[in-house]
Design an enzyme around this catalytic site. Structure first.
Site, PDB file in Angstrom:
ATOM      1  N   GLU A 131       0.825  -1.206   0.000  1.00  0.00           N
ATOM      2  CA  GLU A 131       0.000   0.000   0.000  1.00  0.00           C
ATOM      3  C   GLU A 131       0.864   1.263   0.000  1.00  0.00           C
ATOM      4  O   GLU A 131       0.557   2.236  -0.697  1.00  0.00           O
ATOM      5  CB  GLU A 131      -0.938  -0.009   1.202  1.00  0.00           C
ATOM      6  CG  GLU A 131      -1.991  -1.099   1.165  1.00  0.00           C
ATOM      7  CD  GLU A 131      -2.777  -1.104  -0.138  1.00  0.00           C
ATOM      8  OE1 GLU A 131      -3.170  -0.022  -0.617  1.00  0.00           O
ATOM      9  OE2 GLU A 131      -2.994  -2.186  -0.696  1.00  0.00           O
ATOM     10  N   GLU A 188      -0.298  -2.711  -9.950  1.00  0.00           N
ATOM     11  CA  GLU A 188      -0.189  -3.756  -8.945  1.00  0.00           C
ATOM     12  C   GLU A 188       1.197  -4.388  -8.951  1.00  0.00           C
ATOM     13  O   GLU A 188       1.783  -4.652  -7.897  1.00  0.00           O
ATOM     14  CB  GLU A 188      -1.257  -4.837  -9.193  1.00  0.00           C
ATOM     15  CG  GLU A 188      -2.646  -4.418  -8.787  1.00  0.00           C
ATOM     16  CD  GLU A 188      -2.736  -4.145  -7.301  1.00  0.00           C
ATOM     17  OE1 GLU A 188      -2.652  -5.092  -6.495  1.00  0.00           O
ATOM     18  OE2 GLU A 188      -2.862  -2.961  -6.933  1.00  0.00           O
TER      19      GLU A 188
END
Length: 259
Positions: A131, A188
């Protein structure tokens, strides 16, 4: 219009040992996005506080923050300016398997992802490092630029320098991006490999990234955890992590020796 787009092509981080070097098209200023994200984050924290769900488990909150601080200490490897971000780490009491980071270092971890998956500190570092990497690479800014351009029309691109009157709209987009919009496969992958380096440099075993995603896949069988709606997983992702881990293992070994 073309010149404005070309001027917005940037690489938001240093490459690090993992070689993060993709050029990104940014149509919104970092200040505008950080302001909108901070506003959105305050709203989400306020909702959790009003519901009596903000940082209610003192031990879990302390653990999440301790892991986060070790990771945050490594961010200057990729961005020197990130050292001075107003980092904030909170935990909301929820059974959802979720976590997110907004622009400027605003992190929220849901208790469910730690408790239900029985995460070790290394696995927790994998999720939080991932994150943090989204924030470092300004993936919210990149996605919000795309969303805002689509919403307002490409003709607005030349006027994006003064968006204060649209801050509420941007805050809504920031929330949407953080909580509901899936990241691209490229984003990602970037967050995975940068996260691997962050956790390795912080002394967390990068192999835990594989066990984390294995747990996520098992949890996703028939239950559809919210985290998987914004962070798609699968065998290919795990295979890529396994290919990348040898690149950061020397960093992990060095960090372990130094501790």
């Amino acid at each position: 219009m073309l010149s404005a787009a070309v001027a917005g092509c940037v690489n938001t981080t240093a490459t690090g040992a993992v070689g993060a070097s993709r050029k990104q098209l940014m149509l919104l200023s970092p200040q505008e996005v950080e302001q909108a994200s901070a506003q959105s984050y305050v709203q989400e924290v306020g909702k959790a506080r009003s519901a009596g769900k903000l940082n209610t488990d003192a031990a879990l909150t302390a653990r999440v923050r301790a892991v986060s601080q070790r990771l945050i200490a490594q961010v200057p490897v990729f961005r020197a300016d990130a050292r001075s971000w107003k980092w904030e780490v909170n935990v909301t009491q929820s059974d959802d398997l979720n976590a997110y980071a907004m622009a400027g270092g605003k992190i929220m971890v849901y208790s469910g992802i730690v408790n239900r998956l029985k995460l070790s500190d290394d696995e927790m570092a994998a999720i939080i490092g991932h994150e943090i990497s989204h924030a470092l690479r300004e993936h919210s800014r990149e996605t919000m630029s795309q969303a805002y351009a689509q919403q307002m029309g490409l003709g607005i691109v030349g006027q994006l320098a003064g968006l204060s009157q649209g801050s509420m709209e941007l805050a809504a987009i920031a929330t949407d991006v953080a909580l509901t919009k899936p990241n691209s496969r490229t984003m990602e992958s970037e967050a995975d490999i940068i996260g691997l380096e962050l956790m390795a440099r912080a002394g967390y075993n990068p192999n835990a990234s594989v066990t984390l995603w294995q747990k996520m896949m098992q949890a996703g069988a028939g239950t559809g955890p919210s985290f998987l709606s914004t962070h798609p997983s699968g065998p290919a992702r795990i295979e890529e992590l396994q290919r990348q881990i040898p690149r950061v293992l020397p960093l992990y070994n060095a960090a372990r020796k130094a501790r």
